[in-house]
Design a protein around this motif. Sequence first.
Motif, PDB file in Angstrom:
ATOM      1  N   VAL A 112      30.257  -5.616  42.109  1.00 28.54           N
ATOM      2  CA  VAL A 112      29.551  -6.375  43.140  1.00 28.54           C
ATOM      3  C   VAL A 112      30.469  -6.573  44.352  1.00 28.54           C
ATOM      4  CG1 VAL A 112      28.471  -8.600  43.671  1.00 28.54           C
ATOM      5  CG2 VAL A 112      28.137  -7.557  41.421  1.00 28.54           C
ATOM      6  N   ALA A 113      29.936  -6.273  45.535  1.00 30.45           N
ATOM      7  CA  ALA A 113      30.659  -6.462  46.798  1.00 30.45           C
ATOM      8  C   ALA A 113      30.109  -7.702  47.505  1.00 30.45           C
ATOM      9  CB  ALA A 113      30.481  -5.229  47.685  1.00 30.45           C
ATOM     10  N   ALA A 114      30.820  -8.162  48.519  1.00 35.53           N
ATOM     11  CA  ALA A 114      30.376  -9.322  49.294  1.00 35.53           C
ATOM     12  C   ALA A 114      29.097  -8.984  50.055  1.00 35.53           C
ATOM     13  CB  ALA A 114      31.467  -9.754  50.272  1.00 35.53           C
ATOM     14  N   GLY A 115      28.255  -9.968  50.236  1.00 33.94           N
ATOM     15  CA  GLY A 115      27.013  -9.767  50.964  1.00 33.94           C
ATOM     16  C   GLY A 115      25.890  -9.358  50.032  1.00 33.94           C
ATOM     17  N   THR A 116      24.877  -8.726  50.589  1.00 30.42           N
ATOM     18  CA  THR A 116      23.720  -8.283  49.805  1.00 30.42           C
ATOM     19  C   THR A 116      23.762  -6.776  49.644  1.00 30.42           C
ATOM     20  OG1 THR A 116      22.400 -10.126  50.642  1.00 30.42           O
ATOM     21  CG2 THR A 116      21.197  -8.308  49.633  1.00 30.42           C
ATOM     22  N   SER A 140      28.801 -13.973  47.255  1.00 29.90           N
ATOM     23  CA  SER A 140      29.634 -14.610  48.263  1.00 29.90           C
ATOM     24  C   SER A 140      31.077 -14.171  48.069  1.00 29.90           C
ATOM     25  CB  SER A 140      29.531 -16.128  48.125  1.00 29.90           C
ATOM     26  OG  SER A 140      30.446 -16.752  48.985  1.00 29.90           O
ATOM     27  N   SER A 141      31.801 -14.036  49.175  1.00 28.38           N
ATOM     28  CA  SER A 141      33.202 -13.640  49.069  1.00 28.38           C
ATOM     29  C   SER A 141      34.103 -14.844  48.841  1.00 28.38           C
ATOM     30  CB  SER A 141      33.651 -12.907  50.333  1.00 28.38           C
ATOM     31  OG  SER A 141      33.493 -13.747  51.456  1.00 28.38           O
ATOM     32  N   SER A 142      33.539 -16.041  48.947  1.00 26.10           N
ATOM     33  CA  SER A 142      34.360 -17.234  48.742  1.00 26.10           C
ATOM     34  C   SER A 142      34.071 -17.834  47.386  1.00 26.10           C
ATOM     35  CB  SER A 142      34.082 -18.261  49.837  1.00 26.10           C
ATOM     36  OG  SER A 142      32.734 -18.666  49.781  1.00 26.10           O
ATOM     37  N   THR A 143      35.053 -18.572  46.873  1.00 29.96           N
ATOM     38  CA  THR A 143      34.907 -19.256  45.602  1.00 29.96           C
ATOM     39  C   THR A 143      33.975 -20.439  45.802  1.00 29.96           C
ATOM     40  OG1 THR A 143      37.154 -18.646  45.040  1.00 29.96           O
ATOM     41  CG2 THR A 143      36.162 -20.407  43.744  1.00 29.96           C
ATOM     42  N   PRO A 144      33.024 -20.647  44.899  1.00 25.31           N
ATOM     43  CA  PRO A 144      32.124 -21.774  45.057  1.00 25.31           C
ATOM     44  C   PRO A 144      32.898 -23.088  44.987  1.00 25.31           C
ATOM     45  CG  PRO A 144      31.792 -20.725  42.921  1.00 25.31           C
ATOM     46  CD  PRO A 144      32.777 -19.892  43.689  1.00 25.31           C
TER      47      PRO A 144
END
Length: 175
Positions: free
Chosen positions: A103-107, A129-133
């Motif tokens: 899985v890559a960032a974005g859609t 998301s590329s950031s940690t929740p």
Amino acid sequence: MARNRTMFGINAVLVMACLPALRLCSAQTVHVVGGSSGWINPSSSSVYSTWADTQTFNVGDILEFNFATNSHTVATVSQSDYTSCSTASPISIKTTGPANITVAAGTTYFICTFTGHCGAGQKLAVTASSSTPPPPAAASSPPPPSSAGSGATPAAAAGVFGSLVAVLMAFVVLG
């Protein structure tokens, strides 16, 4: 001499305690697309969107598409090709099942290129998301244990790992 052996023993125990937390920090989640049904020509056009709504995708997770070779494909496509089910210009395509995709960032958009399959609903959009929740808000009481697994998340492990490293460093510096 005895003090050095004691400190070595304490440090060794702390390092061993940190290793599982370190593993969890970098853990990837494997998402079996479609659950036990796999990547098939679905009975409803909403099967994969409904499945995706039950998942949380993070950058680096693995999508596992389970399908029979020569019966399905997994093509990564643009949003417009996803919407129109166009197979003319896939970004990439996997023809051998099972297929794993990181899985890559974005859609990212996926379709099956076999005639009629995408139109019947064999398509999937995944947003990561590329950031940690953010960490969950503090609760007045701890949640009940989960029966679906350890319940440990990479974010929680990072907090535990950071605490253990701080204790380990204190022993090294003070020892």
